[in-house]
Enzyme design. Structure first.
Site, PDB file in Angstrom:
ATOM      1  N   ALA A  12       1.820   8.636   6.264  1.00  0.00           N
ATOM      2  CA  ALA A  12       0.631   8.961   7.064  1.00  0.00           C
ATOM      3  C   ALA A  12      -0.633   9.125   6.216  1.00  0.00           C
ATOM      4  CB  ALA A  12       0.874  10.238   7.863  1.00  0.00           C
ATOM      5  N   GLY A  13      -0.499   9.107   4.903  1.00  0.00           N
ATOM      6  CA  GLY A  13      -1.653   9.373   4.040  1.00  0.00           C
ATOM      7  C   GLY A  13      -2.735   8.315   4.129  1.00  0.00           C
ATOM      8  N   ARG A  17      -7.635   6.282  -2.578  1.00  0.00           N
ATOM      9  CA  ARG A  17      -7.845   5.786  -3.949  1.00  0.00           C
ATOM     10  C   ARG A  17      -7.525   4.299  -4.091  1.00  0.00           C
ATOM     11  NH1 ARG A  17      -4.749  10.098  -7.598  1.00  0.00           N
ATOM     12  NH2 ARG A  17      -3.760  10.663  -5.622  1.00  0.00           N
ATOM     13  N   GLN A  74       1.155  11.686  12.706  1.00  0.00           N
ATOM     14  CA  GLN A  74       0.565  12.920  12.186  1.00  0.00           C
ATOM     15  C   GLN A  74      -0.949  12.744  12.241  1.00  0.00           C
ATOM     16  OE1 GLN A  74       0.971  13.646   7.966  1.00  0.00           O
ATOM     17  NE2 GLN A  74       0.808  15.881   8.200  1.00  0.00           N
ATOM     18  N   GLY A  79      -0.189  18.379   5.237  1.00  0.00           N
ATOM     19  CA  GLY A  79       0.875  18.553   4.268  1.00  0.00           C
ATOM     20  C   GLY A  79       2.182  17.892   4.663  1.00  0.00           C
ATOM     21  N   THR A  80       3.095  17.815   3.681  1.00  0.00           N
ATOM     22  CA  THR A  80       4.361  17.120   3.886  1.00  0.00           C
ATOM     23  C   THR A  80       5.266  17.845   4.876  1.00  0.00           C
ATOM     24  OG1 THR A  80       5.201  18.227   1.897  1.00  0.00           O
ATOM     25  CG2 THR A  80       4.342  15.984   1.642  1.00  0.00           C
ATOM     26  N   GLY A 141       4.889  18.583  -8.490  1.00  0.00           N
ATOM     27  CA  GLY A 141       5.437  19.917  -8.280  1.00  0.00           C
ATOM     28  C   GLY A 141       6.529  20.189  -9.298  1.00  0.00           C
ATOM     29  N   TYR A 367      -1.189 -39.830  -2.051  1.00  0.00           N
ATOM     30  CA  TYR A 367      -1.002 -38.894  -0.945  1.00  0.00           C
ATOM     31  C   TYR A 367       0.020 -39.467   0.027  1.00  0.00           C
ATOM     32  CZ  TYR A 367      -1.623 -36.314   3.359  1.00  0.00           C
ATOM     33  OH  TYR A 367      -1.397 -35.573   4.491  1.00  0.00           O
ATOM     34  N   ARG A 441      -6.931 -57.763   1.721  1.00  0.00           N
ATOM     35  CA  ARG A 441      -8.102 -57.451   0.923  1.00  0.00           C
ATOM     36  C   ARG A 441      -9.301 -58.206   1.494  1.00  0.00           C
ATOM     37  NH1 ARG A 441      -5.045 -59.615  -4.411  1.00  0.00           N
ATOM     38  NH2 ARG A 441      -3.535 -57.917  -4.732  1.00  0.00           N
TER      39      ARG A 441
END
Length: 453
Positions: A12-13, A17, A74, A79-80, A141, A367, A441
């Site tokens: 959901a962030g 950045r 969310q 927060g988580t 953490g 081609y 030709r």
């Protein structure tokens, strides 16, 4: 149901950045969105149910992965712990275990997750945290252990003391909980921290306060926990995955001359004794058979490359190449081509929606679009199958043994019969019968002394 496993994926962030209009978890690494790697891991871990928590740019994620997950929203980034709460309704009648994963950790492997699941269930824990050792733990953490080495808390960087900041064991953001306990205790955590957020690791603290068993498993390779927050980290993750993939293929008998400049998507399949030269990109669901040689400066996407076929400084897209073929340099094989054994397509040849038969060749400057070329056909330099009339595409058929002289234009729809011979410089608008020569030709006119006059 007791030992079944489901998952909640946090996606959901805002990913601000990344500086992108695209959702962070949709940025690709070796051809796949990073979130897809998480779903692949969960598939390999037999997750019974996957619920993804989305928020910012949620429509992009849901549209891309609507068949691989359920989704909850969310609306506020609190927060988580708050994010996981949004999935509670999806687990109302679920009594198994719930993995919590982050959508921006594409290096995570099923081996690590399966080990975590086993550690958690066999240990009889109500909750288990996956940890890692980081030489520079800044931003993570910290995992706090007691005298008996058991986890007693997880402290976020912004709330950690100076002493705690020196701890190198960190929270990977990956957990597994007994479902009913998880959602019961989520309502007991508080947001009295520096960020004013509900931290998921605080559930562990409440568990310990209630004498519930908390486990911890340290991952073997901390690289797997890398979360992608910006384009630099995206690059770092891709390099790590590129290195792992190339190393694995080399151990299986593939020669990679320069692994640092070789990019192989994880969806590709390569046989032994294949040689890959520098600056080669192998993408999508490509299959490469034994003895093939690719590169340098070659891109192959969603294609099959047969035994002992060589592709040099060329591009192959959504096509099938059989064995013993020589491609390049500077050949462009566009989608929906089938090239038979021992064909040669050389310098500056472009092929599109074509079937080319055994031992036929177009050596240069040609081609070939919307055509069928049977076996043993020679296509001279500068030949064009003129397939488009401004409104529709038309087909050219060149039968076996035909010879197309240099600088010829074949105006489709047209057929050149078996052993048909088109003289160099011809523009052919009608079918060429078998065993016939066509000369188309303009009449050559010479005016002597014209320049002086």
């Amino acid at each position: 149901m007791k030992n079944s496993v489901a998952a909640i994926v946090l996606a959901a962030g805002k990913g601000s950045r990344m500086k992108s209009k695209k959702s962070k978890v949709l940025h690709t690494i070796l051809g796949k969105p990073m979130l897809e790697y998480i779903y692949d891991v969960l598939d390999q871990s037999n997750a019974e149910k996957i619920v993804t928590v989305v928020g910012h740019q949620k429509e992009q994620i849901i549209d891309k992965f609507q068949n691989r997950s359920q989704f909850v929203t969310q609306d506020e980034q609190l927060g988580t712990g708050h994010a996981v709460m949004q999935g509670e309704e999806k687990f109302k009648n679920y009594s198994g275990h719930v993995l919590i994963l982050c959508g921006d950790t594409p290096l995570l492997t099923s081996g690590t997750i399966n080990s975590l699941i086993k550690h958690h269930i066999e240990g009889g824990y109500q909750g288990t945290i996956l940890t890692a050792l980081q030489q520079d733990p800044t931003g993570y953490g910290r995992v706090i252990r007691g005298a008996d080495k058991n986890v007693i808390s997880v402290v976020e960087q912004k709330d950690a003391t100076e002493e705690q900041k020196n701890i190198k064991e960190v929270n990977t953001g990956i957990f597994i909980f007994q479902s009913k306990i998880l959602f019961e205790l989520l309502h007991k955590i508080q947001n009295n921290n520096a960020q004013g957020e509900y931290y998921l690791p605080d559930v562990l603290k409440v568990m310990l306060e209630n004498s519930l068993e908390v486990g911890a498993m340290q991952m073997k390779d901390s690289t797997e926990m890398i979360g992608i927050n910006d384009r630099v980290m995206l690059h770092d993750a891709q390099k790590a995955m590129q290195k792992a993939i190339n190393l694995a293929w080399m151990k299986k008998g593939v020669t990679i001359i320069d692994p640092d400049s070789t990019y192989i998507d994880p969806t590709c399949q390569i046989s032994q004794d294949v040689t890959i030269h520098p600056m080669t990109f192998i993408k999508g669901n490509t299959v490469i058979e034994e003895g093939a040689e690719l590169g340098p400066n070659t891109t192959v996407v969603d294609s099959e490359i047969g035994e002992n076929t060589s592709v040099v400084q060329s591009s192959v897209q959504s096509s099938k190449l059989k064995s013993g073929i020589q491609i390049g340099p500077y050949t462009h094989i566009r989608p929906n081509c089938e090239v038979a054994d021992s064909v040669k397509l050389g310098n500056f040849v472009e092929v599109k929606n074509a079937k080319i038969g055994t031992q036929s060749k177009a050596a240069h400057l040609t081609y070939l679009g919307d055509c069928t070329i049977e076996e043993n056909v020679n296509i001279g330099c500068g030949t064009i199958t003129a397939n488009y009339d401004g409104k529709q595409k038309h087909h050219t058929l060149i039968k076996k043994g035909a010879f197309i002289g240099s600088n010829s234009n074949l105006i489709a729809p047209i057929t050149v019969g078996e052993q048909g011979f088109v003289a160099a410089g011809s523009t052919v608008t009608k079918d060429v019968p078998s065993d016939s020569l066509v000369i188309a030709r303009g009449k050559e006119v010479v005016r002597k002394n014209w320049i002086k006059k």
